[in-house]
Motif scaffolding. Structure first.
Motif, short mmCIF file in Angstrom:
data_model
loop_
_atom_site.label_atom_id
_atom_site.label_comp_id
_atom_site.label_asym_id
_atom_site.label_seq_id
_atom_site.Cartn_x
_atom_site.Cartn_y
_atom_site.Cartn_z
N SER A 3 59.25 31.34 31.28
CA SER A 3 58.03 32.14 31.34
C SER A 3 57.11 31.80 30.18
N SER A 4 57.69 31.58 29.00
CA SER A 4 56.92 31.22 27.82
C SER A 4 56.19 29.89 28.03
N HIS A 5 56.86 28.94 28.68
CA HIS A 5 56.24 27.65 28.98
C HIS A 5 55.03 27.84 29.88
N PHE A 6 55.15 28.68 30.89
CA PHE A 6 54.04 28.91 31.81
C PHE A 6 52.90 29.63 31.11
N GLU A 7 53.23 30.59 30.26
CA GLU A 7 52.20 31.32 29.52
C GLU A 7 51.42 30.37 28.61
N SER A 8 52.12 29.44 27.99
CA SER A 8 51.45 28.46 27.12
C SER A 8 50.51 27.59 27.94
N PHE A 9 50.96 27.20 29.12
CA PHE A 9 50.11 26.42 30.03
C PHE A 9 48.85 27.21 30.38
N LEU A 10 49.01 28.48 30.75
CA LEU A 10 47.86 29.31 31.09
C LEU A 10 46.88 29.40 29.93
N GLN A 11 47.41 29.59 28.72
CA GLN A 11 46.54 29.72 27.56
C GLN A 11 45.73 28.45 27.33
N ARG A 12 46.37 27.29 27.51
CA ARG A 12 45.65 26.02 27.35
C ARG A 12 44.55 25.89 28.40
N VAL A 13 44.87 26.24 29.63
CA VAL A 13 43.88 26.14 30.71
C VAL A 13 42.70 27.06 30.43
N VAL A 44 57.43 27.50 36.33
CA VAL A 44 57.22 26.10 36.74
C VAL A 44 55.74 25.88 37.03
N VAL A 45 55.18 24.79 36.50
CA VAL A 45 53.79 24.44 36.77
C VAL A 45 53.78 23.30 37.79
N PRO A 46 53.33 23.54 39.02
CA PRO A 46 53.31 22.48 40.04
C PRO A 46 52.47 21.28 39.60
N GLU A 47 52.96 20.09 39.90
CA GLU A 47 52.26 18.87 39.49
C GLU A 47 50.86 18.78 40.07
N ARG A 48 50.68 19.29 41.30
CA ARG A 48 49.35 19.21 41.93
C ARG A 48 48.33 20.06 41.17
N TRP A 49 48.78 21.14 40.51
CA TRP A 49 47.88 21.93 39.68
C TRP A 49 47.39 21.10 38.50
N ILE A 50 48.33 20.40 37.88
CA ILE A 50 47.99 19.56 36.73
C ILE A 50 46.96 18.52 37.13
N LEU A 64 47.87 19.18 29.30
CA LEU A 64 47.99 20.36 30.14
C LEU A 64 49.45 20.76 30.32
N GLU A 65 50.30 19.78 30.50
CA GLU A 65 51.71 20.06 30.79
C GLU A 65 52.50 20.44 29.56
N SER A 66 52.24 19.76 28.44
CA SER A 66 53.09 19.96 27.26
C SER A 66 52.36 20.45 26.02
N GLY A 67 51.03 20.35 26.00
CA GLY A 67 50.28 20.72 24.80
C GLY A 67 50.22 19.61 23.78
N LYS A 68 50.76 18.44 24.11
CA LYS A 68 50.79 17.32 23.17
C LYS A 68 49.66 16.34 23.46
N GLY A 69 49.19 15.67 22.40
CA GLY A 69 48.16 14.67 22.56
C GLY A 69 46.77 15.26 22.61
N ALA A 70 45.81 14.41 22.99
CA ALA A 70 44.41 14.82 23.04
C ALA A 70 44.18 15.79 24.20
N THR A 71 43.29 16.76 23.99
CA THR A 71 42.99 17.75 25.02
C THR A 71 42.23 17.13 26.18
N PHE A 72 41.22 16.35 25.86
CA PHE A 72 40.37 15.78 26.91
C PHE A 72 40.63 14.30 27.09
N SER A 73 40.49 13.85 28.32
CA SER A 73 40.59 12.43 28.63
C SER A 73 39.22 11.97 29.09
#
Length: 215
Positions: A3-13, A44-50, A64-73
């Motif tokens: 759940s914490s992983h998904f919450e982190s994903f939501l916060q990044r989005v 779980v964050v579905p790949e198609r969302w990413i 988006l998936e891990s919080g690592k690296g540059a935010t924007f591509s």
């Protein structure tokens, strides 16, 4: 932890896209609000969302998936590059691969203008080739780009094909009430599928590009 992983994903989005709620996220993804709640419960964050979020907002899929690296591509909706997913499913150049999972392993960036000349980038996927039936054109371990929007059979073209539960890569010849699957390797005989067997063949898409890593 999930759940914490998904919450982190939501916060990044939310921070990077300006999306303000789970309802708005569901609207952007064109899914039901309940699907977001279900993913949150599972963590779980579905790949198609990413993929969809990265393309829409120019965000790095890895970030988006891990919080690592540059935010924007550079792969935003109007950017120079476009992210194409590589899936775990393998195209058999032999008897037929039963490794058909559509799980996304990673993303590869291609020039948007080049892809547009080839077909529909939104319907493209990368897959590995397994086997030697298409040698010398395609070798075991090659990675191919498949455009799933191009399923009309043309003579001399290589396609990703589904037969029953297996998927493979072949040239296809249309005959009256039949399809013939051809290999480039002369050691492999053509496979003729007639009647119902031919009707059940799924043309996944046209192979438009191949990459080979030399070892």
């Amino acid at each position: 932890m999930a759940s914490s992983h998904f919450e982190s994903f939501l916060q990044r989005v939310f921070e990077a896209s300006g999306i303000a709620s789970q309802n708005e996220l569901a609207s952007v993804l064109n899914i039901h609000r309940a699907a977001v709640s279900q993913a949150k419960r599972k963590g779980v964050v579905p790949e198609r969302w990413i993929l969809k979020l990265s393309q829409k907002y120019g965000l790095s899929p890895e970030w988006l998936e891990s919080g690592k690296g540059a935010t924007f591509s550079r792969n935003g909706p109007d950017g120079e590059f476009f992210n194409i997913p590589k899936v775990t499913a393998r195209l058999s150049a032999g008897g037929g691969s039963f490794e058909t999972a559509s799980t996304i392993e990673r993303y590869f960036a291609f020039q948007r203008a080049w892809l547009a000349k080839k077909g529909d980038p939104r319907r493209m996927v990368l897959m590995d080739v397994s086997g030697n039936s298409m040698e010398p054109e395609l070798k075991d371990g090659d990675m191919v780009l498949v455009d799933r929007s191009r399923t009309e059979v043309a003579a001399g073209v290589i396609y990703a094909v589904g037969v029953d539960e297996a998927i493979m890569v072949k040239r296809i010849e249309k005959q009256p009430n039949a399809l013939v699957l051809h290999s480039d390797n002369p050691r492999y005989m053509p496979v003729c599928l007639e009647g119902g067997a031919a009707a059940g063949v799924r043309i996944i898409g046209r192979v438009i590009w191949a990459c080979r890593e030399y070892r």
